[in-house]
Design a protein around this motif. Structure first.
Motif, PDB file in Angstrom:
ATOM      1  N   ASP A   2       0.821  -1.211   0.000  1.00  0.00           N
ATOM      2  CA  ASP A   2       0.000   0.000   0.000  1.00  0.00           C
ATOM      3  C   ASP A   2       0.856   1.263   0.000  1.00  0.00           C
ATOM      4  N   GLU A   4       3.795   1.517  -1.373  1.00  0.00           N
ATOM      5  CA  GLU A   4       4.335   1.638  -2.733  1.00  0.00           C
ATOM      6  C   GLU A   4       3.284   2.196  -3.690  1.00  0.00           C
ATOM      7  N   ILE A   5       2.056   1.734  -3.562  1.00  0.00           N
ATOM      8  CA  ILE A   5       0.969   2.238  -4.411  1.00  0.00           C
ATOM      9  C   ILE A   5       0.729   3.722  -4.134  1.00  0.00           C
ATOM     10  N   VAL A  28       5.666   0.627 -11.402  1.00  0.00           N
ATOM     11  CA  VAL A  28       4.527   0.212 -12.232  1.00  0.00           C
ATOM     12  C   VAL A  28       4.941  -0.963 -13.114  1.00  0.00           C
ATOM     13  N   LEU A  31       5.347  -4.122 -10.939  1.00  0.00           N
ATOM     14  CA  LEU A  31       4.041  -4.631 -10.512  1.00  0.00           C
ATOM     15  C   LEU A  31       3.260  -5.216 -11.689  1.00  0.00           C
ATOM     16  N   VAL A  40      -3.805  -6.177  -6.400  1.00  0.00           N
ATOM     17  CA  VAL A  40      -3.423  -4.760  -6.418  1.00  0.00           C
ATOM     18  C   VAL A  40      -3.976  -4.105  -7.676  1.00  0.00           C
ATOM     19  N   TRP A  41      -3.840  -4.787  -8.811  1.00  0.00           N
ATOM     20  CA  TRP A  41      -4.340  -4.228 -10.063  1.00  0.00           C
ATOM     21  C   TRP A  41      -5.856  -4.180 -10.079  1.00  0.00           C
ATOM     22  N   HIS A  44      -6.484  -0.983  -8.006  1.00  0.00           N
ATOM     23  CA  HIS A  44      -5.912   0.324  -8.362  1.00  0.00           C
ATOM     24  C   HIS A  44      -5.727   0.572  -9.859  1.00  0.00           C
ATOM     25  N   ILE A  48      -4.545   4.225 -11.522  1.00  0.00           N
ATOM     26  CA  ILE A  48      -3.213   4.322 -12.121  1.00  0.00           C
ATOM     27  C   ILE A  48      -3.326   4.652 -13.602  1.00  0.00           C
TER      28      ILE A  48
END
Length: 167
Positions: A2, A4-5, A28, A31, A40-41, A44, A48
């Motif tokens: 989180d 890092e995001i 990016v 990931l 995560v994708w 987010h 992103i």
């Protein structure tokens, strides 16, 4: 992850050429390549993607202190990040074809040849991974002949035509 995001989103929305933007784009890329981060994708991707699309065309007032070359480098970096997303997460773009095509057509009208080339490469990647009919449908409205005396619309239509000519 989180943290890092949060870093990635903060730097993508900052829209400045900096070492942190390079690091965010590198994150990016890492990931995007790793299947372990699907959750995560899922959470987010849209945020992103929209941040990257904004960075390809939006030049906020805070960037005016940067040189034109730095702005072009930052935009080019955003385009490279977008291409990575198309490459590794093409299945997530189905609902965003129109938005990406419109943004890339805007970029293809840029005076900087690196931006034009990078935007064409993104479109090439998008068209090769998405339904060709939906890509053509997204480009088609931009091929209409503009009203007389509307130079911006004419430039936009010519850019769309130039892009479709490549495919």
């Amino acid at each position: 992850i989180d943290t890092e995001i949060d870093f990635i989103l903060r730097e993508l929305n900052n829209c400045r050429l900096s070492q942190d933007l390079y690091l965010a784009m590198q994150s990016v890329l890492q990931l995007a390549r790793d299947d372990e981060f699907c959750a995560v994708w899922d959470k987010h991707f849209v945020e992103i993607l929209r941040s990257i699309l904004k960075g390809t065309i939006d030049i906020p007032a805070r960037r005016l202190s940067q040189s034109t070359e730095d702005v072009a480098k930052a935009r080019h970096l955003y385009l490279q990040g977008l291409r990575v997303l198309v490459k590794f997460h093409s299945q997530r773009f189905e609902d965003f074809v129109d938005e990406v095509v419109k943004t890339m057509i805007l970029c293809s009208n840029d005076v900087n040849s690196y931006i034009v080339h990078a935007s064409n490469r993104v479109l090439e990647s998008l068209i090769s991974t998405q339904n060709p009919s939906s890509c053509f449908a997204a480009i088609l409205p931009h091929l209409e002949y503009p009203a007389q005396g509307v130079q911006d619309d004419l430039d936009f239509s010519l850019s769309a035509l130039r892009v479709t000519n490549n495919y």
